[in-house]
Motif scaffolding. Structure first.
Motif, PDB file in Angstrom:
ATOM      1  N   GLY A 274       0.794  -1.222   0.000  1.00  0.00           N
ATOM      2  CA  GLY A 274       0.000   0.000   0.000  1.00  0.00           C
ATOM      3  C   GLY A 274       0.824   1.267   0.000  1.00  0.00           C
ATOM      4  N   PHE A 275       2.171   1.169  -0.093  1.00  0.00           N
ATOM      5  CA  PHE A 275       3.037   2.350  -0.064  1.00  0.00           C
ATOM      6  C   PHE A 275       3.611   2.619  -1.452  1.00  0.00           C
ATOM      7  N   ALA A 276       3.604   3.889  -1.890  1.00  0.00           N
ATOM      8  CA  ALA A 276       4.265   4.282  -3.129  1.00  0.00           C
ATOM      9  C   ALA A 276       5.742   4.475  -2.818  1.00  0.00           C
ATOM     10  N   LEU A 277       6.615   3.714  -3.483  1.00  0.00           N
ATOM     11  CA  LEU A 277       8.027   3.689  -3.120  1.00  0.00           C
ATOM     12  C   LEU A 277       8.906   3.873  -4.350  1.00  0.00           C
ATOM     13  N   PRO A 278      10.036   4.589  -4.202  1.00  0.00           N
ATOM     14  CA  PRO A 278      10.959   4.775  -5.323  1.00  0.00           C
ATOM     15  C   PRO A 278      11.843   3.549  -5.524  1.00  0.00           C
ATOM     16  N   ALA A 279      12.493   3.476  -6.664  1.00  0.00           N
ATOM     17  CA  ALA A 279      13.439   2.395  -6.931  1.00  0.00           C
ATOM     18  C   ALA A 279      14.559   2.439  -5.894  1.00  0.00           C
ATOM     19  N   GLY A 280      15.038   1.265  -5.528  1.00  0.00           N
ATOM     20  CA  GLY A 280      16.105   1.181  -4.533  1.00  0.00           C
ATOM     21  C   GLY A 280      15.614   1.055  -3.108  1.00  0.00           C
ATOM     22  N   ASP A 287      12.625  -6.453  15.116  1.00  0.00           N
ATOM     23  CA  ASP A 287      11.867  -6.737  16.338  1.00  0.00           C
ATOM     24  C   ASP A 287      11.476  -8.213  16.390  1.00  0.00           C
ATOM     25  N   ASN A 288      12.501  -9.079  16.203  1.00  0.00           N
ATOM     26  CA  ASN A 288      12.302 -10.528  16.237  1.00  0.00           C
ATOM     27  C   ASN A 288      11.283 -10.995  15.200  1.00  0.00           C
ATOM     28  N   GLY A 289      11.290 -10.330  14.052  1.00  0.00           N
ATOM     29  CA  GLY A 289      10.420 -10.728  12.952  1.00  0.00           C
ATOM     30  C   GLY A 289       8.994 -10.248  13.070  1.00  0.00           C
ATOM     31  N   ARG A 290       8.695  -9.414  14.069  1.00  0.00           N
ATOM     32  CA  ARG A 290       7.316  -8.985  14.298  1.00  0.00           C
ATOM     33  C   ARG A 290       6.957  -7.712  13.542  1.00  0.00           C
ATOM     34  N   ARG A 291       7.951  -6.932  13.126  1.00  0.00           N
ATOM     35  CA  ARG A 291       7.702  -5.655  12.454  1.00  0.00           C
ATOM     36  C   ARG A 291       8.504  -5.561  11.156  1.00  0.00           C
ATOM     37  N   TYR A 292       8.028  -4.707  10.256  1.00  0.00           N
ATOM     38  CA  TYR A 292       8.818  -4.375   9.069  1.00  0.00           C
ATOM     39  C   TYR A 292       8.621  -2.897   8.750  1.00  0.00           C
ATOM     40  N   LYS A 293       9.548  -2.356   7.971  1.00  0.00           N
ATOM     41  CA  LYS A 293       9.389  -0.988   7.466  1.00  0.00           C
ATOM     42  C   LYS A 293      10.091  -0.874   6.121  1.00  0.00           C
ATOM     43  N   TRP A 294       9.504  -0.009   5.294  1.00  0.00           N
ATOM     44  CA  TRP A 294      10.137   0.315   4.032  1.00  0.00           C
ATOM     45  C   TRP A 294      11.022   1.534   4.234  1.00  0.00           C
ATOM     46  N   VAL A 295      12.236   1.471   3.712  1.00  0.00           N
ATOM     47  CA  VAL A 295      13.194   2.563   3.837  1.00  0.00           C
ATOM     48  C   VAL A 295      13.653   2.948   2.432  1.00  0.00           C
ATOM     49  N   THR A 296      13.483   4.209   2.075  1.00  0.00           N
ATOM     50  CA  THR A 296      13.872   4.678   0.750  1.00  0.00           C
ATOM     51  C   THR A 296      15.373   4.950   0.720  1.00  0.00           C
ATOM     52  N   PRO A 297      15.968   5.065  -0.469  1.00  0.00           N
ATOM     53  CA  PRO A 297      17.416   5.313  -0.541  1.00  0.00           C
ATOM     54  C   PRO A 297      17.850   6.557   0.222  1.00  0.00           C
ATOM     55  N   LEU A 298      17.048   7.653   0.135  1.00  0.00           N
ATOM     56  CA  LEU A 298      17.430   8.877   0.833  1.00  0.00           C
ATOM     57  C   LEU A 298      17.355   8.730   2.346  1.00  0.00           C
ATOM     58  N   GLN A 299      16.533   7.816   2.818  1.00  0.00           N
ATOM     59  CA  GLN A 299      16.363   7.633   4.260  1.00  0.00           C
ATOM     60  C   GLN A 299      17.347   6.625   4.850  1.00  0.00           C
ATOM     61  N   ALA A 300      17.984   5.821   3.974  1.00  0.00           N
ATOM     62  CA  ALA A 300      18.802   4.709   4.448  1.00  0.00           C
ATOM     63  C   ALA A 300      19.918   5.156   5.375  1.00  0.00           C
ATOM     64  N   LYS A 301      20.534   6.306   5.070  1.00  0.00           N
ATOM     65  CA  LYS A 301      21.675   6.750   5.870  1.00  0.00           C
ATOM     66  C   LYS A 301      21.283   7.004   7.317  1.00  0.00           C
ATOM     67  N   ASP A 302      20.053   7.465   7.538  1.00  0.00           N
ATOM     68  CA  ASP A 302      19.618   7.805   8.890  1.00  0.00           C
ATOM     69  C   ASP A 302      18.918   6.662   9.614  1.00  0.00           C
ATOM     70  N   PHE A 303      18.297   5.744   8.872  1.00  0.00           N
ATOM     71  CA  PHE A 303      17.441   4.760   9.521  1.00  0.00           C
ATOM     72  C   PHE A 303      17.925   3.316   9.413  1.00  0.00           C
ATOM     73  N   LEU A 304      19.002   3.086   8.673  1.00  0.00           N
ATOM     74  CA  LEU A 304      19.611   1.768   8.580  1.00  0.00           C
ATOM     75  C   LEU A 304      21.118   1.888   8.786  1.00  0.00           C
ATOM     76  N   LYS A 305      21.684   0.991   9.539  1.00  0.00           N
ATOM     77  CA  LYS A 305      23.124   0.938   9.744  1.00  0.00           C
ATOM     78  C   LYS A 305      23.575  -0.515   9.581  1.00  0.00           C
ATOM     79  N   ALA A 306      24.763  -0.696   9.012  1.00  0.00           N
ATOM     80  CA  ALA A 306      25.298  -2.048   8.863  1.00  0.00           C
ATOM     81  C   ALA A 306      25.504  -2.687  10.237  1.00  0.00           C
ATOM     82  N   SER A 307      25.193  -3.960  10.343  1.00  0.00           N
ATOM     83  CA  SER A 307      25.340  -4.686  11.608  1.00  0.00           C
ATOM     84  C   SER A 307      26.339  -5.823  11.441  1.00  0.00           C
TER      85      SER A 307
END
Length: 471
Positions: A274-280, A287-307
């Motif tokens: 149900g979300f309009a999302l750009p390429a990438g 959260d132990n497989g209980r949650r998900y989120k879509w992260v756009t390329p511009l947001q990746a730097k702030d909301f995803l970090k390598a583990s």
């Protein structure tokens, strides 16, 4: 399959082979009532308590360990009535006094829903159980407990002191505590104790969702913030690929989760969930497989970090017989899932799929395991002395389950080491919430010469949304 065709209860199979899983050198484990009783009966035995089911011939072991009365409390309720042997000491050094106590315990709350008939029949075995257990040690007194609440040092000590003669005044809670501390310091490994605490915490906080239960989106998403135009992305962004382990920032909880994994990448702009999302765009599950989120390329730097978190072994899902303690030992089919270092079970697969709480959860940190034919028994740092037994019905099935259990136990240890390392790194360089990180970058950019920036063109790394990440 034999599991599906079998009756709900069956006798345990005869043992054709036996194997014990390797355990840390500081860990001593027993899986039979005879072994456990012999150890508790020793003046310096590694275990100081054990509980058994109401069968004076087979002496089925339901639990045991070195944590004395407080740990023994967890084992009450595995049978309609439990019987056992407790070694209790008072004082330290050469002045120490030791007594052996016959335990007759029942669970007044009846958490296992035993019938009055079953409970009465189990209690009827008391004289024979007392006679058999009395052959292993010189019992000074017997203590009957009618609930877990009565399984306390004060309750037991009061009964022990009642039958003492001239030394009753020295059989006190303070002397018991001193003796237990001396025993623990001489026999318990600090790393093992920390593992127990961490495993119990993991059961409460980190047990994964059922493999087939669908994750839910993070609740605070606003769709207006998810679509970005190619014109705004002026430089290459670091993207994560499917299967990468990542830290994920949750707006709802306001924390970083170190159990994220990328489960989908978009090659073209489109709609997902149900979300309009750009390429990438990347779909991160956490959260132990209980949650998900879509992260756009511009947001990746702030909301995803390598583990650097290790990747878990493959999950294993299927049916096993679980040993059920009643007046006689029975075996009942249950749905099992081995995932991310946890063994969980439900009454049925539908219960797991529909999000019902599991009937049992075991963290595999500190796994100790014994294999007898198609049956494997285990205890871990999280089971608090309780022993669980399962029947795979075939040697091949037993090999498959025990091999994966060992791999998941090793994964738990790897996760433990990674968490300790990550904590040190976080103390030195903590991860900031996205808006704080973006603000810090803006401050740094403001200090740069103005001529180096293109007027009116926002930098891709500085793109900020009031609620950018979605679920």
């Amino acid at each position: 399959s034999s599991l599906e065709a079998a009756n709900s209860a069956t006798a345990a199979p005869c043992g054709r082979r036996a194997a014990m899983s390797p355990a840390p050198s500081s860990v001593t484990s027993f899986f039979s009532g005879d072994e456990a009783l012999k150890e508790v009966a020793k003046i310096d035995g590694a275990w100081n308590w054990c509980l058994l089911g109401p069968d004076p011939d087979k002496l089925p072991l339901s639990g045991g360990g070195r944590g004395s009365i407080d740990e023994m409390r967890e084992g009450i309720g595995a049978h309609p009535t439990s019987y056992g042997l407790l070694r209790i000491s008072f004082g330290v050094g050469k002045q120490q006094k030791t007594r052996w106590v016959f335990i007759h315990a029942s669970d007044a709350d009846n958490t296992q829903a035993y019938s009055l008939r079953e409970r009465g029949q189990a209690s009827a075995h008391a004289p024979r159980m007392e006679a058999v257990i009395g052959k292993y040690a010189q019992v000074s007194t017997k203590v009957q407990m009618n609930s877990k609440d009565e399984c306390t040092p004060e309750f037991v000590i009061r009964h022990v002191a009642k039958v003492a003669n001239f030394d009753a005044a020295t059989l006190t809670l303070e002397q018991y505590t001193a003796a237990l501390e001396e025993f623990r310091s001489s026999t318990l490994d600090k790393d093992e104790e920390e593992a127990k605490e961490e495993a119990c915490k993991m059961v409460q906080e980190k047990a994964p969702a059922a493999e087939e239960a669908p994750p839910a989106p993070e609740p605070e998403l606003r769709l207006s913030d998810t679509m970005e135009t190619p014109a705004r992305q002026r430089k290459a962004m670091k993207l994560f690929k499917k299967g990468d382990n990542v830290w994920v920032y949750s707006n709802a909880a306001g924390i970083w989760h170190d159990d994220g994994i990328i489960v989908e990448n978009l090659e073209e702009a489109c709609k997902r969930n149900g979300f309009a999302l750009p390429a990438g765009s990347m779909k991160a599950q956490y959260d132990n497989g209980r949650r998900y989120k879509w992260v756009t390329p511009l947001q990746a730097k702030d909301f995803l970090k390598a583990s650097t978190r290790p990747s878990p072994p493959a999950p294993l899902i299927g049916q096993l017989f679980k040993e059920t303690h009643n007046l006689i030992t029975e075996w009942h089919v249950r749905h099992f899932e081995l995932s991310k270092g946890f063994l969980q079970w439900w009454m049925t697969a539908d219960d797991a799929r529909n999000g019902a709480p599991p009937n049992g959860v075991v963290s595999l940190l500190g796994l100790q395991m014994r294999v007898m034919d198609t049956v494997f028994s285990l205890r871990t740092s999280s089971t608090k002395g309780i022993i669980y037994s399962f029947d795979a019905t075939t040697l091949e099935g037993c090999d498959k389950w025990t091999a994966q259990l060992s791999k998941h136990s090793a994964y738990c240890e790897a996760i433990r080491e990674n968490m300790a390392k990550s904590k040190e790194e976080m103390d030195e360089d903590p991860l900031q919430p996205p808006l704080a990180a973006a603000f810090a970058r803006k401050q740094a950019a403001d200090k740069q010469p103005k001529a180096s920036a293109v007027a009116g063109a926002p930098c891709a790394g500085d793109a900020i949304s009031t609620d950018p990440t979605g679920p």
